[in-house]
Write an enzyme that holds these catalytic residues in place. Structure first.
Site, PDB file in Angstrom:
ATOM      1  N   GLY A  17       0.846  -1.198   0.000  1.00  0.00           N
ATOM      2  CA  GLY A  17       0.000   0.000   0.000  1.00  0.00           C
ATOM      3  C   GLY A  17       0.873   1.236   0.000  1.00  0.00           C
ATOM      4  N   SER A  19       1.841   3.145  -2.411  1.00  0.00           N
ATOM      5  CA  SER A  19       1.713   4.086  -3.544  1.00  0.00           C
ATOM      6  C   SER A  19       0.879   5.315  -3.210  1.00  0.00           C
ATOM      7  CB  SER A  19       1.080   3.373  -4.746  1.00  0.00           C
ATOM      8  OG  SER A  19      -0.280   3.049  -4.451  1.00  0.00           O
ATOM      9  N   ARG A  42      -0.904  -2.341  -6.570  1.00  0.00           N
ATOM     10  CA  ARG A  42      -1.311  -2.929  -7.864  1.00  0.00           C
ATOM     11  C   ARG A  42      -0.964  -2.032  -9.049  1.00  0.00           C
ATOM     12  NH1 ARG A  42      -7.376  -3.437  -5.810  1.00  0.00           N
ATOM     13  NH2 ARG A  42      -6.691  -1.334  -5.243  1.00  0.00           N
ATOM     14  N   LYS A  46       1.164   4.542 -10.557  1.00  0.00           N
ATOM     15  CA  LYS A  46       1.310   5.240  -9.250  1.00  0.00           C
ATOM     16  C   LYS A  46       2.693   4.924  -8.660  1.00  0.00           C
ATOM     17  CE  LYS A  46      -2.883   3.906  -7.378  1.00  0.00           C
ATOM     18  NZ  LYS A  46      -3.911   3.789  -6.312  1.00  0.00           N
ATOM     19  N   ASP A  71      -0.909  -7.582  -7.081  1.00  0.00           N
ATOM     20  CA  ASP A  71      -2.198  -7.618  -6.368  1.00  0.00           C
ATOM     21  C   ASP A  71      -2.034  -8.632  -5.239  1.00  0.00           C
ATOM     22  OD1 ASP A  71      -5.714  -8.233  -7.257  1.00  0.00           O
ATOM     23  OD2 ASP A  71      -4.666  -8.088  -5.328  1.00  0.00           O
ATOM     24  N   SER A 150      -4.320  -2.129  11.331  1.00  0.00           N
ATOM     25  CA  SER A 150      -5.720  -2.435  11.613  1.00  0.00           C
ATOM     26  C   SER A 150      -6.442  -1.082  11.638  1.00  0.00           C
ATOM     27  CB  SER A 150      -5.826  -3.169  12.961  1.00  0.00           C
ATOM     28  OG  SER A 150      -7.175  -3.434  13.279  1.00  0.00           O
ATOM     29  N   TYR A 164     -16.012  -3.471   6.666  1.00  0.00           N
ATOM     30  CA  TYR A 164     -14.598  -3.144   6.943  1.00  0.00           C
ATOM     31  C   TYR A 164     -14.112  -3.619   8.317  1.00  0.00           C
ATOM     32  CZ  TYR A 164     -10.782   0.295   7.752  1.00  0.00           C
ATOM     33  OH  TYR A 164      -9.592   0.921   8.044  1.00  0.00           O
ATOM     34  N   LYS A 168     -10.683  -5.701   9.894  1.00  0.00           N
ATOM     35  CA  LYS A 168      -9.674  -5.001  10.711  1.00  0.00           C
ATOM     36  C   LYS A 168      -9.532  -5.706  12.064  1.00  0.00           C
ATOM     37  CE  LYS A 168      -8.041  -1.968   7.964  1.00  0.00           C
ATOM     38  NZ  LYS A 168      -6.691  -2.157   7.424  1.00  0.00           N
ATOM     39  N   SER A 199      -6.237  10.845   3.253  1.00  0.00           N
ATOM     40  CA  SER A 199      -5.527  10.067   2.231  1.00  0.00           C
ATOM     41  C   SER A 199      -6.456   9.940   1.038  1.00  0.00           C
ATOM     42  CB  SER A 199      -5.200   8.668   2.777  1.00  0.00           C
ATOM     43  OG  SER A 199      -6.426   7.952   2.942  1.00  0.00           O
TER      44      SER A 199
HETATM   45  N1  LIG Z   1      -7.420   6.715   6.153  1.00  0.00           N
HETATM   46  C1  LIG Z   1      -7.964   6.430   7.319  1.00  0.00           C
HETATM   47  O1  LIG Z   1      -8.756   7.226   7.906  1.00  0.00           O
HETATM   48  C2  LIG Z   1      -7.684   5.128   7.988  1.00  0.00           C
HETATM   49  C3  LIG Z   1      -7.003   4.107   7.320  1.00  0.00           C
HETATM   50  N2  LIG Z   1      -6.733   2.944   8.004  1.00  0.00           N
HETATM   51  C4  LIG Z   1      -5.966   1.869   7.357  1.00  0.00           C
HETATM   52  O2  LIG Z   1      -4.633   2.342   7.107  1.00  0.00           O
HETATM   53  C5  LIG Z   1      -4.115   1.744   5.917  1.00  0.00           C
HETATM   54  C6  LIG Z   1      -3.674   2.851   4.949  1.00  0.00           C
HETATM   55  O3  LIG Z   1      -4.817   3.634   4.731  1.00  0.00           O
HETATM   56  P1  LIG Z   1      -4.810   4.745   3.572  1.00  0.00           P
HETATM   57  O4  LIG Z   1      -3.470   5.362   3.462  1.00  0.00           O
HETATM   58  O5  LIG Z   1      -6.017   5.595   3.770  1.00  0.00           O
HETATM   59  O6  LIG Z   1      -5.041   3.815   2.274  1.00  0.00           O
HETATM   60  P2  LIG Z   1      -5.370   4.217   0.766  1.00  0.00           P
HETATM   61  O7  LIG Z   1      -6.712   3.649   0.448  1.00  0.00           O
HETATM   62  O8  LIG Z   1      -5.124   5.648   0.526  1.00  0.00           O
HETATM   63  O9  LIG Z   1      -4.260   3.365  -0.046  1.00  0.00           O
HETATM   64  C7  LIG Z   1      -4.377   1.979  -0.057  1.00  0.00           C
HETATM   65  C8  LIG Z   1      -3.113   1.421  -0.692  1.00  0.00           C
HETATM   66  O10 LIG Z   1      -3.226   0.007  -0.788  1.00  0.00           O
HETATM   67  C9  LIG Z   1      -2.931  -0.392  -2.141  1.00  0.00           C
HETATM   68  N3  LIG Z   1      -3.727  -1.598  -2.431  1.00  0.00           N
HETATM   69  C10 LIG Z   1      -5.078  -1.703  -2.428  1.00  0.00           C
HETATM   70  N4  LIG Z   1      -5.433  -2.967  -2.748  1.00  0.00           N
HETATM   71  C11 LIG Z   1      -4.284  -3.655  -2.960  1.00  0.00           C
HETATM   72  C12 LIG Z   1      -3.999  -4.987  -3.350  1.00  0.00           C
HETATM   73  N5  LIG Z   1      -4.969  -5.873  -3.582  1.00  0.00           N
HETATM   74  N6  LIG Z   1      -2.706  -5.356  -3.481  1.00  0.00           N
HETATM   75  C13 LIG Z   1      -1.710  -4.466  -3.260  1.00  0.00           C
HETATM   76  N7  LIG Z   1      -1.909  -3.185  -2.888  1.00  0.00           N
HETATM   77  C14 LIG Z   1      -3.189  -2.793  -2.744  1.00  0.00           C
HETATM   78  C15 LIG Z   1      -3.332   0.819  -2.975  1.00  0.00           C
HETATM   79  O11 LIG Z   1      -2.655   0.885  -4.196  1.00  0.00           O
HETATM   80  P3  LIG Z   1      -3.268   0.236  -5.551  1.00  0.00           P
HETATM   81  O12 LIG Z   1      -4.694   0.722  -5.661  1.00  0.00           O
HETATM   82  O13 LIG Z   1      -2.371   0.727  -6.634  1.00  0.00           O
HETATM   83  O14 LIG Z   1      -3.188  -1.247  -5.370  1.00  0.00           O
HETATM   84  C16 LIG Z   1      -2.839   1.952  -2.078  1.00  0.00           C
HETATM   85  O15 LIG Z   1      -1.461   2.134  -2.257  1.00  0.00           O
HETATM   86  C17 LIG Z   1      -5.242   0.881   5.359  1.00  0.00           C
HETATM   87  O16 LIG Z   1      -5.048  -0.455   5.806  1.00  0.00           O
HETATM   88  C18 LIG Z   1      -6.495   1.462   6.011  1.00  0.00           C
HETATM   89  O17 LIG Z   1      -7.531   0.493   6.137  1.00  0.00           O
HETATM   90  C19 LIG Z   1      -7.111   2.740   9.308  1.00  0.00           C
HETATM   91  C20 LIG Z   1      -7.797   3.718   9.980  1.00  0.00           C
HETATM   92  C21 LIG Z   1      -8.136   4.979   9.364  1.00  0.00           C
HETATM   93  C1  LIG Z   2     -15.467   8.046  25.480  1.00  0.00           C
HETATM   94  C2  LIG Z   2     -15.674   7.129  24.320  1.00  0.00           C
HETATM   95  C3  LIG Z   2     -16.659   7.699  23.304  1.00  0.00           C
HETATM   96  C4  LIG Z   2     -16.669   6.796  22.058  1.00  0.00           C
HETATM   97  C5  LIG Z   2     -17.533   7.384  20.948  1.00  0.00           C
HETATM   98  C6  LIG Z   2     -17.246   6.618  19.634  1.00  0.00           C
HETATM   99  C7  LIG Z   2     -16.106   7.311  18.867  1.00  0.00           C
HETATM  100  C8  LIG Z   2     -15.654   6.410  17.718  1.00  0.00           C
HETATM  101  C9  LIG Z   2     -14.399   6.989  17.055  1.00  0.00           C
HETATM  102  C10 LIG Z   2     -13.798   5.944  16.163  1.00  0.00           C
HETATM  103  C11 LIG Z   2     -12.792   6.506  15.188  1.00  0.00           C
HETATM  104  C12 LIG Z   2     -12.389   5.467  14.184  1.00  0.00           C
HETATM  105  C13 LIG Z   2     -11.538   6.059  13.084  1.00  0.00           C
HETATM  106  C14 LIG Z   2     -11.046   5.017  12.127  1.00  0.00           C
HETATM  107  C15 LIG Z   2     -12.035   4.908  10.988  1.00  0.00           C
HETATM  108  C16 LIG Z   2     -11.480   4.094   9.855  1.00  0.00           C
HETATM  109  O1  LIG Z   2     -10.803   3.133  10.026  1.00  0.00           O
HETATM  110  C17 LIG Z   2     -11.864   4.528   8.472  1.00  0.00           C
HETATM  111  N1  LIG Z   2     -11.554   5.935   8.247  1.00  0.00           N
HETATM  112  C18 LIG Z   2     -11.201   3.643   7.443  1.00  0.00           C
HETATM  113  O2  LIG Z   2     -10.337   4.309   6.610  1.00  0.00           O
END
Ligand SMILES: NC(=O)C1=CN([C@@H]2O[C@H](COP(=O)(O)OP(=O)(O)OC[C@H]3O[C@@H](n4cnc5c(N)ncnc54)[C@H](OP(=O)(O)O)[C@@H]3O)[C@@H](O)[C@H]2O)C=CC1
Ligand SMILES: CCCCCCCCCCCCCCCC(=O)[C@@H](N)CO
Length: 301
Positions: A17, A19, A42, A46, A71, A150, A164, A168, A199
């Protein structure tokens, strides 16, 4: 000052991930700190842009940056990734699994294809790659770091994240098992539970996110990906096993300490008591919001 438990200079870091988003933000920081970095995703277009960007940050003579287009939800492609390293006689020191994506939506509106995508991108990319890389992880025994991504929602699943959060939570459970199983091989397993951060993926999920989901997760405003990456790296350097990127995430995780790794354990035990007393009340409040939303939608019909 603490001793750095996550040395990267001269080491090889592999970031899935890588990219965009958190993965690319981490890649930039690691290259600037003198690490050799291979990013995997993938989309080759990028990846080539990212590698060009990363090369600008290369400081050292023999420091290298590369990419692998794969992938990772397909095991055969994870084996090709392993072959890349075997052919080059390269042994990763840090394997950081950032690939993932969320499709927040009401379950009753969820296309089956999105259910499959959630399993593929959030779980299979992590479990398959680590499994395929085991020959390089277990031999030779050396200090290594395996980092899983996660989410806070692994501790509290709420409205809109049915596609989702189960995955996670699965990543959390997988990391917990491997933290024990890979101990003899010198592998430290870390699990990152980010709160919201900006992001490309976050922008994508905001297109379908129900208003109620956004309301519930209001206490976790989206921080810049670079800031998230800095927090993750600092936590890794401090040797943290469970890593949070905002306060609410740490509080929610403290509500369900169970067998989990701790930090500020005294405060966490106090919070786990608060969680035992009030957690269900917070959940009941969220349920009342669902009912209110449903009833007002019914009235409008
Ligand atoms: N953004 C947020 O608010 C939060 C994110 N997370 C987690 O943090 C991590 C990073 O998040 P974020 O930066 O937003 O992710 P993005 O969705 O911005 O990027 C995801 C990355 O994963 C790559 N990817 C997706 N599918 C595949 C695949 N099958 N094989 C290889 N690469 C793959 C994509 O590239 P390509 O499409 O080219 O494959 C891209 O580089 C993720 O696991 C997300 O679930 C957790 C909590 C909050
Ligand atoms: C005192 C306690 C009060 C609790 C109230 C509930 C608050 C919940 C906050 C949860 C935030 C989760 C962010 C991650 C979301 C995520 O993973 C996606 N953005 C995927 O990209």
């Amino acid at each position: 000052m603490f001793s750095n438990k996550f040395v990267v200079e001269g080491k090889l870091a592999v970031i899935t991930g890588g990219s965009q988003g958190l993965g690319f933000a981490l890649a930039k920081k690691l290259v600037s700190k003198g690490a050799n970095v291979v990013i995997i995703s993938r989309t080759e277009s990028k990846l080539t842009k990212c590698v060009a960007e990363l090369k600008k940050r290369v400081e050292k003579e023999n420091q290298f940056v590369d990419y692998i287009a794969a992938d990772l939800s397909k095991y055969a492609e994870c084996e090709k990734v392993r072959e890349y390293f075997v052919a080059k006689q390269l042994y990763p020191d840090h394997l950081i699994c950032c690939a993932g994506d969320a499709y927040p939506e009401e379950f009753i509106k969820m296309p089956v294809a999105k259910i499959d995508q959630g399993i593929d991108v959030n779980y299979k990319t992590a479990v398959y790659l680590v499994h395929a890389m085991l020959p390089l992880i277990t031999e030779p025994v050396r200090e290594q770091h395996l980092v899983f991504c996660s989410s806070v929602v692994a501790f509290y699943s709420y409205y809109g994240y049915s596609q989702y959060t189960p995955l996670k939570a699965a990543v959390k459970a997988l990391s917990d098992s491997l933290r024990q199983e890979l101990l003899p091989y010198g592998v430290k397993v870390h699990t990152v539970f980010p709160g919201n951060f900006q992001s490309e993926g976050y922008a994508e999920e905001m297109l379908t996110k129900p208003a109620l989901t956004a309301q519930i997760e209001g206490p976790s405003p989206a921080i810049p990906a670079d800031e998230c990456a800095s927090i993750v790296l600092k936590s890794l350097e401090k040797g943290k096993l469970y890593i949070f990127t905002d306060l609410i995430g740490w509080v929610i995780a403290s509500f369900s300490l169970g067998f989990n790794p701790r930090e500020w354990w005294f405060a966490q035990i106090f919070l786990s008591l608060i969680g035992a007393l009030f957690g269900r009340l917070i959940d009941l409040y969220h349920e009342s919001l669902v009912r209110k939303q449903f009833n007002s939608a019914k009235k409008q019909k």
